[in-house]
Design an enzyme around this catalytic site. Sequence first.
Site: not given
Length: 205
Positions: A146, A171
């Site tokens: 991330d 995401d």
Amino acid sequence: MTNKQKSGLVAGLIVLLLVIDQVIKVYIKLHFRLGECVEIFPWWQLCFVENNGMAFGIEWFDKLFLTLFRIVAVGLLSWYLHDIIRRGFKMGYIAIVALITAGALGNIIDCLFYGMIFSPSTPYEIATLVPWGEGYGQFFYGRVVDMLYFPLIHNAAGEVLFFRPVFNFADSCITVAVILILLFYRNTLNESLNKESIEKETKEK
């Protein structure tokens, strides 16, 4: 537009989104130390974190279970895409389902392969590519990369109130697609899942 043309566009869209997702992740993995942040704008930073769990760093389930769940989910999404293309749904809705599929696939790639091909990322050392199987983890046990952080709202003490989770491009694909479905395609979703509609179509054919 024929079903074959729709299928080709969907495949191209998924591949494009996967390439974007993986290029970003590999770049971050090979250039950032774990926890390192670079400010793009005051409201947007690149902050490298890794997680074993779901989107936005949530960890509710065992890692192996979560990876297997994602694989099953992608299989179901692929079948669903094939079904709504066959039944002649509009390309806009099909593209949104493709967004969700690409997002799920993007994070599956991290889980399956990153532990096998990367050395560990630490706050003191940047990861490197290593020979297959000599990485930081086993097959199925890679960590999701991330990097997108948007500290939009702060309190008087300067602490971030919104948006605190760090996430990735995959995401984002899933989140944007779900929002679009809720705003514009709820009826289309219900229609696509309507068993009576499916049975009627089958009888007519």
